[in-house]
Scaffold this motif. Structure first.
Motif, PDB file in Angstrom:
ATOM      1  N   ALA A 178      41.195  39.490  41.702  1.00  0.00           N
ATOM      2  CA  ALA A 178      41.948  40.623  42.243  1.00  0.00           C
ATOM      3  C   ALA A 178      41.990  40.514  43.761  1.00  0.00           C
ATOM      4  N   LYS A 179      43.198  40.669  44.334  1.00  0.00           N
ATOM      5  CA  LYS A 179      43.382  40.527  45.777  1.00  0.00           C
ATOM      6  C   LYS A 179      43.989  41.791  46.360  1.00  0.00           C
ATOM      7  N   ASN A 180      43.714  42.004  47.645  1.00  0.00           N
ATOM      8  CA  ASN A 180      44.302  43.125  48.393  1.00  0.00           C
ATOM      9  C   ASN A 180      44.012  44.464  47.732  1.00  0.00           C
ATOM     10  N   LEU A 181      42.785  44.644  47.268  1.00  0.00           N
ATOM     11  CA  LEU A 181      42.435  45.906  46.629  1.00  0.00           C
ATOM     12  C   LEU A 181      42.460  47.045  47.641  1.00  0.00           C
ATOM     13  N   GLY A 182      43.054  48.146  47.253  1.00  0.00           N
ATOM     14  CA  GLY A 182      43.166  49.296  48.142  1.00  0.00           C
ATOM     15  C   GLY A 182      44.500  49.982  47.926  1.00  0.00           C
ATOM     16  N   LEU A 183      44.790  50.952  48.780  1.00  0.00           N
ATOM     17  CA  LEU A 183      46.014  51.729  48.633  1.00  0.00           C
ATOM     18  C   LEU A 183      47.009  51.471  49.756  1.00  0.00           C
ATOM     19  N   GLY A 184      46.722  50.469  50.605  1.00  0.00           N
ATOM     20  CA  GLY A 184      47.591  50.245  51.746  1.00  0.00           C
ATOM     21  C   GLY A 184      48.546  49.082  51.595  1.00  0.00           C
ATOM     22  N   SER A 185      48.408  48.291  50.533  1.00  0.00           N
ATOM     23  CA  SER A 185      49.270  47.124  50.372  1.00  0.00           C
ATOM     24  C   SER A 185      49.385  46.774  48.903  1.00  0.00           C
ATOM     25  N   GLU A 186      50.272  45.842  48.594  1.00  0.00           N
ATOM     26  CA  GLU A 186      50.465  45.413  47.216  1.00  0.00           C
ATOM     27  C   GLU A 186      49.229  44.675  46.705  1.00  0.00           C
ATOM     28  N   MET A 187      48.738  45.093  45.564  1.00  0.00           N
ATOM     29  CA  MET A 187      47.564  44.471  44.972  1.00  0.00           C
ATOM     30  C   MET A 187      47.988  43.418  43.957  1.00  0.00           C
ATOM     31  N   GLU A 188      47.231  42.337  43.896  1.00  0.00           N
ATOM     32  CA  GLU A 188      47.501  41.268  42.943  1.00  0.00           C
ATOM     33  C   GLU A 188      46.291  41.108  42.033  1.00  0.00           C
ATOM     34  N   VAL A 189      46.546  41.067  40.733  1.00  0.00           N
ATOM     35  CA  VAL A 189      45.462  40.965  39.762  1.00  0.00           C
ATOM     36  C   VAL A 189      45.813  39.893  38.735  1.00  0.00           C
ATOM     37  N   GLY A 190      44.889  38.963  38.523  1.00  0.00           N
ATOM     38  CA  GLY A 190      45.027  37.959  37.482  1.00  0.00           C
ATOM     39  C   GLY A 190      43.825  38.006  36.567  1.00  0.00           C
ATOM     40  N   LEU A 191      44.055  37.882  35.254  1.00  0.00           N
ATOM     41  CA  LEU A 191      42.975  38.036  34.283  1.00  0.00           C
ATOM     42  C   LEU A 191      43.148  37.036  33.152  1.00  0.00           C
ATOM     43  N   LYS A 192      42.039  36.395  32.774  1.00  0.00           N
ATOM     44  CA  LYS A 192      42.018  35.499  31.615  1.00  0.00           C
ATOM     45  C   LYS A 192      40.714  35.733  30.866  1.00  0.00           C
ATOM     46  N   ALA A 193      40.818  35.954  29.554  1.00  0.00           N
ATOM     47  CA  ALA A 193      39.599  36.189  28.783  1.00  0.00           C
ATOM     48  C   ALA A 193      39.912  36.216  27.295  1.00  0.00           C
ATOM     49  N   PRO A 194      38.957  35.787  26.465  1.00  0.00           N
ATOM     50  CA  PRO A 194      39.055  36.055  25.026  1.00  0.00           C
ATOM     51  C   PRO A 194      38.590  37.479  24.753  1.00  0.00           C
ATOM     52  N   LEU A 195      39.303  38.198  23.915  1.00  0.00           N
ATOM     53  CA  LEU A 195      38.990  39.597  23.638  1.00  0.00           C
ATOM     54  C   LEU A 195      38.559  39.739  22.186  1.00  0.00           C
ATOM     55  N   LYS A 196      37.474  40.463  21.984  1.00  0.00           N
ATOM     56  CA  LYS A 196      36.964  40.692  20.641  1.00  0.00           C
ATOM     57  C   LYS A 196      36.549  42.148  20.549  1.00  0.00           C
ATOM     58  N   GLY A 197      37.010  42.839  19.501  1.00  0.00           N
ATOM     59  CA  GLY A 197      36.691  44.250  19.400  1.00  0.00           C
ATOM     60  C   GLY A 197      36.711  44.767  17.984  1.00  0.00           C
ATOM     61  N   SER A 198      36.255  46.002  17.846  1.00  0.00           N
ATOM     62  CA  SER A 198      36.233  46.613  16.521  1.00  0.00           C
ATOM     63  C   SER A 198      36.334  48.122  16.654  1.00  0.00           C
ATOM     64  N   THR A 199      36.941  48.735  15.669  1.00  0.00           N
ATOM     65  CA  THR A 199      37.005  50.183  15.549  1.00  0.00           C
ATOM     66  C   THR A 199      36.566  50.515  14.119  1.00  0.00           C
ATOM     67  N   PRO A 200      36.441  51.788  13.786  1.00  0.00           N
ATOM     68  CA  PRO A 200      36.044  52.109  12.403  1.00  0.00           C
ATOM     69  C   PRO A 200      37.014  51.583  11.355  1.00  0.00           C
ATOM     70  N   THR A 201      38.255  51.269  11.726  1.00  0.00           N
ATOM     71  CA  THR A 201      39.251  50.861  10.727  1.00  0.00           C
ATOM     72  C   THR A 201      39.754  49.429  10.885  1.00  0.00           C
ATOM     73  N   MET A 202      39.386  48.738  11.978  1.00  0.00           N
ATOM     74  CA  MET A 202      39.930  47.396  12.183  1.00  0.00           C
ATOM     75  C   MET A 202      39.055  46.586  13.130  1.00  0.00           C
ATOM     76  N   THR A 203      39.250  45.264  13.069  1.00  0.00           N
ATOM     77  CA  THR A 203      38.632  44.351  14.023  1.00  0.00           C
ATOM     78  C   THR A 203      39.713  43.428  14.558  1.00  0.00           C
ATOM     79  N   PHE A 204      39.536  42.902  15.760  1.00  0.00           N
ATOM     80  CA  PHE A 204      40.547  42.023  16.343  1.00  0.00           C
ATOM     81  C   PHE A 204      39.875  41.015  17.255  1.00  0.00           C
ATOM     82  N   GLU A 205      40.553  39.884  17.432  1.00  0.00           N
ATOM     83  CA  GLU A 205      40.026  38.824  18.266  1.00  0.00           C
ATOM     84  C   GLU A 205      41.183  37.947  18.721  1.00  0.00           C
ATOM     85  N   GLY A 206      41.179  37.546  19.998  1.00  0.00           N
ATOM     86  CA  GLY A 206      42.240  36.686  20.502  1.00  0.00           C
ATOM     87  C   GLY A 206      42.199  36.570  22.006  1.00  0.00           C
ATOM     88  N   PRO A 207      42.901  35.559  22.551  1.00  0.00           N
ATOM     89  CA  PRO A 207      42.897  35.359  24.002  1.00  0.00           C
ATOM     90  C   PRO A 207      43.817  36.340  24.712  1.00  0.00           C
TER      91      PRO A 207
END
Length: 237
Positions: free
Chosen positions: A198-227
């Motif tokens: 994350a770049k230029n964090l704050g409220l005075g300029s345009e912020m840039e955010v890049g994210l890469k991750a595998p995601l894994k989760g669950s709820t009472p009714t479902m589970t999911f996994e993927g990049p």
């Protein structure tokens, strides 16, 4: 050309010598108690920092052996990592707009919403008027003197190094583990191997955010996994 080579070679030697010798004589760890005291006065929790060290290789870097951040009322820390540093790239200093980047290596981040509906992230900062001191029920309360002028509101000031004035803030997370648990809905999400830039964090300029991750989760009714991979630019309005 030979003179130019000697000049460039001399500058190179000076830079290398400074990068090696300056950290040997500058003890940044002496400021750790002050940093912790100021930070812990402003949060509803506890910040712990390992020994601080200065490095000048490639950038101005202040390393901490460890960093741990806990929130009052929650059993597990919000953040725990063994490798952390702040860096200011030399080129950003020469350009007149220094970048202050916080880099977390393999951190463990635990976000928790408890059974009362409170989330540790949102409970971290002290609320307005929250104080560690309060009047005892047996203390006499003296009525205000309405004839005198109102007392001035207390003011605080924080000294900021001139180098950081007008700086741009950034955050990098490398190979992090992020876990979210919601005790109200009995759901959970987990991200292993999170890379965030994350770049230029704050409220005075345009912020840039890049994210890469595998995601894994669950709820009472479902589970999911993927990049997951995303890039975004956020313009404050």
């Amino acid at each position: 050309m030979r003179k130019l080579g000697w000049i460039l070679g001399g500058l190179f030697v000076v830079i290398i010598t400074a990068a090696i010798s300056v950290p040997l004589f500058v003890d940044v760890d002496q400021y750790r108690p002050v940093i912790l005291a100021e930070a812990n006065k402003r949060i509803n929790g506890q910040l712990e920092l390992g020994k601080l060290k200065l490095s000048l290789w490639g950038a101005v870097k202040i390393h901490a052996d460890s960093i741990k951040l806990s929130v009052n009322g929650f059993p597990e820390p919000l953040l725990d990592t063994k490798e952390f540093h702040l860096e200011i790239p030399f080129l950003s200093i020469l350009g007149g707009s220094p970048q202050l980047i916080a880099v977390l290596e393999s951190p463990k981040i635990g976000v928790l919403k408890n059974s009362s509906g409170k989330t540790n992230v949102f409970e971290l900062m002290k609320k307005d008027g929250q104080s560690s001191a309060s009047l005892s029920p047996k203390e006499d309360r003296v009525p205000a003197d309405t004839t005198s002028a109102p007392a001035a509101a207390p003011s605080t000031s924080v000294a900021v190094p001139a180098l950081l004035v007008g700086s741009r803030l950034g955050l990098k997370i490398r190979d992090g583990d992020l876990a979210y648990a919601d005790k109200l809905t009995n759901s959970s999400y987990q991200v292993l191997g999170l890379d965030l830039d994350a770049k230029n964090l704050g409220l005075g300029s345009e912020m840039e955010v890049g994210l890469k991750a595998p995601l894994k989760g669950s709820t009472p009714t479902m589970t999911f996994e993927g990049p997951v991979s995303a890039e975004a630019k956020i313009q404050p309005m």
